[in-house]
Design a protein around this motif. Structure first.
Motif, PDB file in Angstrom:
ATOM      1  N   LEU A 187      10.649 -12.369  17.390  1.00  0.00           N
ATOM      2  CA  LEU A 187       9.862 -11.718  16.336  1.00  0.00           C
ATOM      3  C   LEU A 187       8.357 -11.900  16.532  1.00  0.00           C
ATOM      4  N   GLU A 188       7.943 -12.824  17.409  1.00  0.00           N
ATOM      5  CA  GLU A 188       6.518 -12.986  17.716  1.00  0.00           C
ATOM      6  C   GLU A 188       5.949 -11.728  18.379  1.00  0.00           C
ATOM      7  N   ARG A 189       6.829 -10.889  18.903  1.00  0.00           N
ATOM      8  CA  ARG A 189       6.382  -9.691  19.611  1.00  0.00           C
ATOM      9  C   ARG A 189       5.771  -8.654  18.671  1.00  0.00           C
ATOM     10  N   ARG A 190       5.792  -8.926  17.369  1.00  0.00           N
ATOM     11  CA  ARG A 190       5.140  -8.013  16.420  1.00  0.00           C
ATOM     12  C   ARG A 190       3.629  -8.200  16.355  1.00  0.00           C
ATOM     13  N   PHE A 191       3.115  -9.261  16.939  1.00  0.00           N
ATOM     14  CA  PHE A 191       1.691  -9.571  16.820  1.00  0.00           C
ATOM     15  C   PHE A 191       0.882  -8.772  17.849  1.00  0.00           C
ATOM     16  N   LEU A 192       0.820  -7.459  17.601  1.00  0.00           N
ATOM     17  CA  LEU A 192       0.147  -6.510  18.472  1.00  0.00           C
ATOM     18  C   LEU A 192      -0.901  -5.742  17.683  1.00  0.00           C
ATOM     19  N   MET A 193      -1.921  -5.241  18.384  1.00  0.00           N
ATOM     20  CA  MET A 193      -3.043  -4.608  17.694  1.00  0.00           C
ATOM     21  C   MET A 193      -2.648  -3.313  16.993  1.00  0.00           C
ATOM     22  N   PHE A 194      -1.577  -2.639  17.471  1.00  0.00           N
ATOM     23  CA  PHE A 194      -1.203  -1.390  16.807  1.00  0.00           C
ATOM     24  C   PHE A 194      -0.384  -1.615  15.536  1.00  0.00           C
ATOM     25  N   ASN A 195      -0.144  -2.870  15.180  1.00  0.00           N
ATOM     26  CA  ASN A 195       0.450  -3.208  13.885  1.00  0.00           C
ATOM     27  C   ASN A 195      -0.635  -3.772  12.967  1.00  0.00           C
ATOM     28  N   GLY A 196      -0.252  -4.232  11.804  1.00  0.00           N
ATOM     29  CA  GLY A 196      -1.216  -4.774  10.851  1.00  0.00           C
ATOM     30  C   GLY A 196      -0.507  -5.574   9.781  1.00  0.00           C
ATOM     31  N   ALA A 197      -1.247  -5.934   8.728  1.00  0.00           N
ATOM     32  CA  ALA A 197      -0.708  -6.791   7.673  1.00  0.00           C
ATOM     33  C   ALA A 197      -1.141  -6.299   6.298  1.00  0.00           C
ATOM     34  N   VAL A 198      -0.409  -6.728   5.290  1.00  0.00           N
ATOM     35  CA  VAL A 198      -0.770  -6.533   3.889  1.00  0.00           C
ATOM     36  C   VAL A 198      -1.645  -7.714   3.475  1.00  0.00           C
ATOM     37  N   GLY A 199      -2.839  -7.422   2.939  1.00  0.00           N
ATOM     38  CA  GLY A 199      -3.782  -8.468   2.554  1.00  0.00           C
ATOM     39  C   GLY A 199      -3.459  -9.109   1.215  1.00  0.00           C
ATOM     40  N   LYS A 200      -4.213 -10.151   0.881  1.00  0.00           N
ATOM     41  CA  LYS A 200      -3.948 -10.941  -0.327  1.00  0.00           C
ATOM     42  C   LYS A 200      -4.091 -10.121  -1.604  1.00  0.00           C
ATOM     43  N   GLU A 201      -5.130  -9.284  -1.691  1.00  0.00           N
ATOM     44  CA  GLU A 201      -5.315  -8.476  -2.895  1.00  0.00           C
ATOM     45  C   GLU A 201      -4.174  -7.482  -3.079  1.00  0.00           C
ATOM     46  N   GLN A 202      -3.753  -6.868  -1.972  1.00  0.00           N
ATOM     47  CA  GLN A 202      -2.635  -5.934  -2.049  1.00  0.00           C
ATOM     48  C   GLN A 202      -1.345  -6.659  -2.448  1.00  0.00           C
ATOM     49  N   MET A 203      -1.187  -7.879  -1.970  1.00  0.00           N
ATOM     50  CA  MET A 203       0.002  -8.669  -2.308  1.00  0.00           C
ATOM     51  C   MET A 203       0.032  -8.959  -3.816  1.00  0.00           C
ATOM     52  N   LYS A 204      -1.125  -9.281  -4.386  1.00  0.00           N
ATOM     53  CA  LYS A 204      -1.202  -9.508  -5.835  1.00  0.00           C
ATOM     54  C   LYS A 204      -0.881  -8.221  -6.589  1.00  0.00           C
ATOM     55  N   TRP A 205      -1.419  -7.124  -6.087  1.00  0.00           N
ATOM     56  CA  TRP A 205      -1.154  -5.821  -6.698  1.00  0.00           C
ATOM     57  C   TRP A 205       0.341  -5.507  -6.654  1.00  0.00           C
ATOM     58  N   LEU A 206       0.972  -5.723  -5.509  1.00  0.00           N
ATOM     59  CA  LEU A 206       2.407  -5.472  -5.367  1.00  0.00           C
ATOM     60  C   LEU A 206       3.208  -6.279  -6.376  1.00  0.00           C
ATOM     61  N   ASP A 207       2.873  -7.541  -6.507  1.00  0.00           N
ATOM     62  CA  ASP A 207       3.567  -8.411  -7.457  1.00  0.00           C
ATOM     63  C   ASP A 207       3.443  -7.877  -8.885  1.00  0.00           C
ATOM     64  N   SER A 208       2.242  -7.442  -9.250  1.00  0.00           N
ATOM     65  CA  SER A 208       2.026  -6.944 -10.617  1.00  0.00           C
ATOM     66  C   SER A 208       2.763  -5.625 -10.846  1.00  0.00           C
ATOM     67  N   VAL A 209       2.818  -4.765  -9.825  1.00  0.00           N
ATOM     68  CA  VAL A 209       3.524  -3.490  -9.935  1.00  0.00           C
ATOM     69  C   VAL A 209       5.024  -3.719 -10.116  1.00  0.00           C
ATOM     70  N   LEU A 210       5.575  -4.655  -9.344  1.00  0.00           N
ATOM     71  CA  LEU A 210       7.011  -4.937  -9.447  1.00  0.00           C
ATOM     72  C   LEU A 210       7.346  -5.612 -10.775  1.00  0.00           C
ATOM     73  N   GLU A 211       6.424  -6.425 -11.269  1.00  0.00           N
ATOM     74  CA  GLU A 211       6.610  -7.035 -12.590  1.00  0.00           C
ATOM     75  C   GLU A 211       6.649  -5.952 -13.672  1.00  0.00           C
ATOM     76  N   ASP A 212       5.749  -4.984 -13.546  1.00  0.00           N
ATOM     77  CA  ASP A 212       5.699  -3.882 -14.505  1.00  0.00           C
ATOM     78  C   ASP A 212       6.958  -3.022 -14.412  1.00  0.00           C
ATOM     79  N   ALA A 213       7.404  -2.741 -13.191  1.00  0.00           N
ATOM     80  CA  ALA A 213       8.613  -1.941 -12.992  1.00  0.00           C
ATOM     81  C   ALA A 213       9.837  -2.640 -13.577  1.00  0.00           C
ATOM     82  N   THR A 214       9.880  -3.948 -13.430  1.00  0.00           N
ATOM     83  CA  THR A 214      10.988  -4.726 -13.999  1.00  0.00           C
ATOM     84  C   THR A 214      10.979  -4.622 -15.521  1.00  0.00           C
TER      85      THR A 214
END
Length: 320
Positions: A187-214
């Motif tokens: 799974l280390e093979r995912r650490f390539l420049m053509f991939n990326g990550a979800v940042g901390k602010e987006q992670m907080k946003w995701l959590d709040s959206v899922l809380e609201d959906a629940t």
């Protein structure tokens, strides 16, 4: 995969709603070529695939919207043609009789910076962010993630997200060529420049959206260009921090299906929490005369994908 070609409804029931899907059109007005692994790519033909998709979606006369899972123009598109190519593909989507919801992929960002790309894709954005959600009905919510939030492509070279991504890649990938997985294991093979990550602010946003959906008792479909589970995807195509994103998602019971593109061959898996992970086959890799697009019917206990030609059909059953 359980094939359900020709399935119109489930046990005589009509779906709550239906929507179209396509991924990795990667159009360019250049001759056909191949990937770094030697897989044929049909840059001009992918436009015809999209045109046939839009015609089919309109003919169905029941689709509420379409979701495009990213990479609408290829990285090999000559850069003096990038803007026209993106506009050309966006205009094709506009021929659909309803809204299209876009998300960004790496090839989009090879062509245009975020500040130019996001308005063209009609992605609601604040300070370049490309994540959002929408509710086609009161009982369902779609969450569109920005898999290139932390990325070495798309942001200005001195942007904090670019610098964070470059620092991360330097730590995780020892190769001089950061798109090379040589020496990386599993799974280390995912650490390539053509991939990326979800940042901390987006992670907080995701959590709040899922809380609201629940709270609203909504069923959620998560959409991201990059796959969020190793099951249906090659390691080289995964979101860098897919595990952290899924940890947030697994804190709730509202997410039923995660859909992505990027890994062109397609695939399917069900994770330990019963969430379906589905990767869509790429329109780009359809030889002339073949297609890869589809539509999904949404029921209380399943999403049924009816694929065309190279796109697999599948019944994704979950606990209501």
């Amino acid at each position: 995969m359980g094939c359900t070609n020709g399935l119109v409804n489930v046990q005589g029931k009509q779906p709550h709603f239906s929507f179209g899907v396509i991924s990795d059109v990667q159009y360019a007005d250049i001759p056909s070529g191949q990937s770094f692994l030697g897989v044929p790519r049909y840059y001009r033909h992918s436009l015809l695939v999209l045109q046939r998709a839009v015609q089919k979606w309109n003919n169905l006369q029941k689709l509420k919207f379409v979701v495009n899972f990213g990479d609408i123009v290829d990285g090999f598109c000559p850069k003096d043609q990038s803007l026209n190519a993106v506009e050309k593909i966006v205009d094709e989507f506009k021929n659909f009789n309803g809204p299209t919801y876009h998300m960004i992929g790496n090839h989009c960002l090879y062509n245009l910076p975020r500040k130019k790309l996001l308005p063209l894709l009609n992605i609601p954005s604040f300070e370049g962010r490309a994540y959002y959600d929408f509710c086609p009905t009161p009982t369902h919510r779609f969450v569109v993630l920005d898999g290139y939030d932390i990325s070495a492509i798309g942001w200005p070279s001195d942007h904090p997200n670019t610098l964070e991504a470059l620092k991360f890649l330097k730590k995780k990938n020892p190769n001089l060529e950061k798109n090379s997985p040589v020496g990386l294991v599993g799974l280390e093979r995912r650490f390539l420049m053509f991939n990326g990550a979800v940042g901390k602010e987006q992670m907080k946003w995701l959590d709040s959206v899922l809380e609201d959906a629940t709270r609203l008792k909504q069923k959620v479909v998560v959409c991201c260009h990059l796959p969020l589970d190793p099951g249906p995807s090659s390691p080289e195509a995964l979101l860098w921090n897919y595990d952290e994103v899924m940890e947030v998602i697994h804190n709730y019971n509202c997410v039923k299906v995660c859909i992505s593109g990027h890994d062109h061959k397609g695939g399917h898996s069900i994770d330990s929490h019963g969430i379906h992970h589905h990767v869509l086959e790429a329109a780009l890799e359809c030889p002339p005369g073949s297609d890869a697009f589809g539509y999904m019917d949404v029921y209380d206990d399943r999403l049924t994908l009816s694929g065309t030609d190279r796109m697999e059909s599948i019944d994704m059953i979950f606990k209501p």
